[in-house]
Design an enzyme around this catalytic site. Structure first.
Site, PDB file in Angstrom:
ATOM      1  N   HIS A 157       0.857  -1.189   0.000  1.00  0.00           N
ATOM      2  CA  HIS A 157       0.000   0.000   0.000  1.00  0.00           C
ATOM      3  C   HIS A 157       0.888   1.231   0.000  1.00  0.00           C
ATOM      4  O   HIS A 157       2.120   1.144   0.113  1.00  0.00           O
ATOM      5  CB  HIS A 157      -0.925   0.001   1.221  1.00  0.00           C
ATOM      6  CG  HIS A 157      -2.062  -0.965   1.097  1.00  0.00           C
ATOM      7  ND1 HIS A 157      -3.083  -0.796   0.184  1.00  0.00           N
ATOM      8  CD2 HIS A 157      -2.336  -2.115   1.759  1.00  0.00           C
ATOM      9  CE1 HIS A 157      -3.951  -1.790   0.304  1.00  0.00           C
ATOM     10  NE2 HIS A 157      -3.518  -2.617   1.249  1.00  0.00           N
ATOM     11  N   ASP A 183      -0.124   7.045  -3.444  1.00  0.00           N
ATOM     12  CA  ASP A 183      -1.305   6.761  -4.264  1.00  0.00           C
ATOM     13  C   ASP A 183      -1.602   7.864  -5.275  1.00  0.00           C
ATOM     14  O   ASP A 183      -1.881   7.581  -6.447  1.00  0.00           O
ATOM     15  CB  ASP A 183      -2.537   6.586  -3.370  1.00  0.00           C
ATOM     16  CG  ASP A 183      -2.636   5.189  -2.775  1.00  0.00           C
ATOM     17  OD1 ASP A 183      -1.850   4.316  -3.178  1.00  0.00           O
ATOM     18  OD2 ASP A 183      -3.494   4.980  -1.899  1.00  0.00           O
TER      19      ASP A 183
END
Length: 406
Positions: A137, A167
């Site tokens: 992540h 992200d």
């Protein structure tokens, strides 16, 4: 993707006419699709049929989209997507390396259908390398790229900067840049290509200035001792009397002089040498005591118009209401419904559409972006998009019976 009748308003913006297929995912790929859609590209998101009819789980990230619900694991579903990409400029996907190839939707299959296609791939680690197949992540990618190490106090632990750096900044934004570069190249050469966008690479790019400082000996490779990491007294955050905060960014000498003037410290010998690192701890301690004497908004009023680079630290709600952001329309109300009648009806009673959302950016003088359209329910455009591809209504019905479509 020729349509019998458009389900959304005709796109406006610098990317009007660009067509993108987005293979459904979370985080950076939807953000990339949002950026492209905000600038006028026609983006069709391919979602899983099990979620068809549900409200979009990401009411801002999924704006300016059309949605079709297709089971990619069934050969007939994969074939529909291949028909979709025949008339697209780009495909964007965020599966682990090798996953779309197993579905028959990898770059080779798609480029065989459309040699001018730009195939944008978004992963954390990249398409190759020892970690390519590993899960992860945002926090893992920015940790391995070196960014997380730099954020946080000298005597504390690294602090995750939400999931902004990996992200979105190093992921979706990088993918959008890569896709646009690929589209420009394809229009000039007639040849498409694969864009390998990795969040570790994008995070590393964002450290360009920091690595430059490191090479010059202007940055120490540890937290809380550098000018921009909160250790400099003139560049940091201070708690005010009401528990809220102000941000101080008085780096250049004129701004530093203005800071001292407003605080009544112009003649204080402690602050005479701005870059005296030995004095920084004492300077910061003094500023902490001063800012703790008044509430945040009182400080904001005192610094307004003074050119000292001091601003209030606003909450998400406060930021949307600030006069500057309001004047520029930086935040807009979330659109209340979808574009077509069926989408609007399906949106009723869905996830809340109240509250602000960021407006499209950047701004273009000659080809301004349209107001964002609402995120539609999953699969709201399935029939219309497939009809535009030449799929007959009877075939659509049969595919839905087989579970290929939502």
């Amino acid at each position: 993707m020729t349509d019998a009748q458009p389900a959304r308003p005709v796109p406006a913006g610098p990317l009007a006419g660009v067509r993108v297929a987005e293979l459904g995912g979370i985080g950076p790929v939807p953000f990339c699709g949002m950026l492209l859609g905000d600038l006028g590209a026609t983006v069709v998101r391919v979602d899983h049929p099990a979620t068809a009819g549900r409200p979009s789980p990401f009411p801002v990230l999924h704006r300016n989209r059309r949605s079709i619900a297709v089971d990619l694991k069934q050969p007939q579903g994969a074939d529909l997507v291949l028909r979709l990409v025949e008339d697209c400029d780009a495909v964007i996907e965020g599966f682990r390396p090798g996953a779309v190839e197993r579905l028959g939707l990898g770059p080779d299959a798609c480029l065989a259908r459309n040699p001018r296609l730009v195939y944008g791939r978004m992963t954390g680690w990249g398409q190759d390398g020892p970690l390519a197949a590993e899960p992860g992540h945002d926090i893992n990618y920015i940790a391995l790229a070196g960014a997380l190490h730099t954020i946080g106090p000298a005597d504390g632990d690294p602090v995750p900067p939400l999931n902004l750096v990996g992200d979105f900044g190093g992921g979706g934004m990088l993918l959008a840049l890569g896709v646009l570069g690929g589209v420009l190249s394809a229009r000039a050469t007639g040849r498409g290509q694969v864009v390998d966008a990795a969040m570790t690479d994008g995070t590393a790019l964002q450290l360009a200035m920091t690595y430059g400082f490191l090479a010059q000996g202007r940055w120490e490779d540890r937290r809380g001792v550098n000018m921009l990491d909160g250790s400099a007294p003139y560049y940091g955050v201070y708690r005010c009397a009401d528990g809220r905060h102000v941000a101080v960014g008085a780096i250049e000498p004129p701004f530093y002089v203005a800071l001292l003037r407003v605080l009544g410290l112009t003649d204080d010998p402690l602050f005479a040498r701005q870059q005296d690192r030995a004095a920084w701890p004492a300077m910061r301690a003094r500023l902490e005591r001063i800012f703790a004497d008044r509430p945040r908004d009182e400080w904001a009023g005192l610094f307004e118009g003074q050119g000292a680079c001091v601003t209030p630290v606003l909450s998400l709600t406060e930021a949307a209401e600030h006069p500057h952001n309001a004047a520029r329309g930086t935040y807009r109300p979330l659109p209340p419904g979808g574009g077509s009648e069926s989408a609007s009806a399906s949106t009723a009673g869905s996830a809340s559409t109240a509250g602000p959302a960021p407006a499209p950016a950047p701004r273009f003088s000659g080809t301004p972006s349209a107001e964002p359209s609402a995120a539609v329910p999953v699969g709201a455009d399935t029939d219309q998009v497939l009809t535009g591809l030449g799929v007959a209504p009877a075939e659509i019905a049969a595919l839905r019976t087989k579970g290929v479509l939502g």
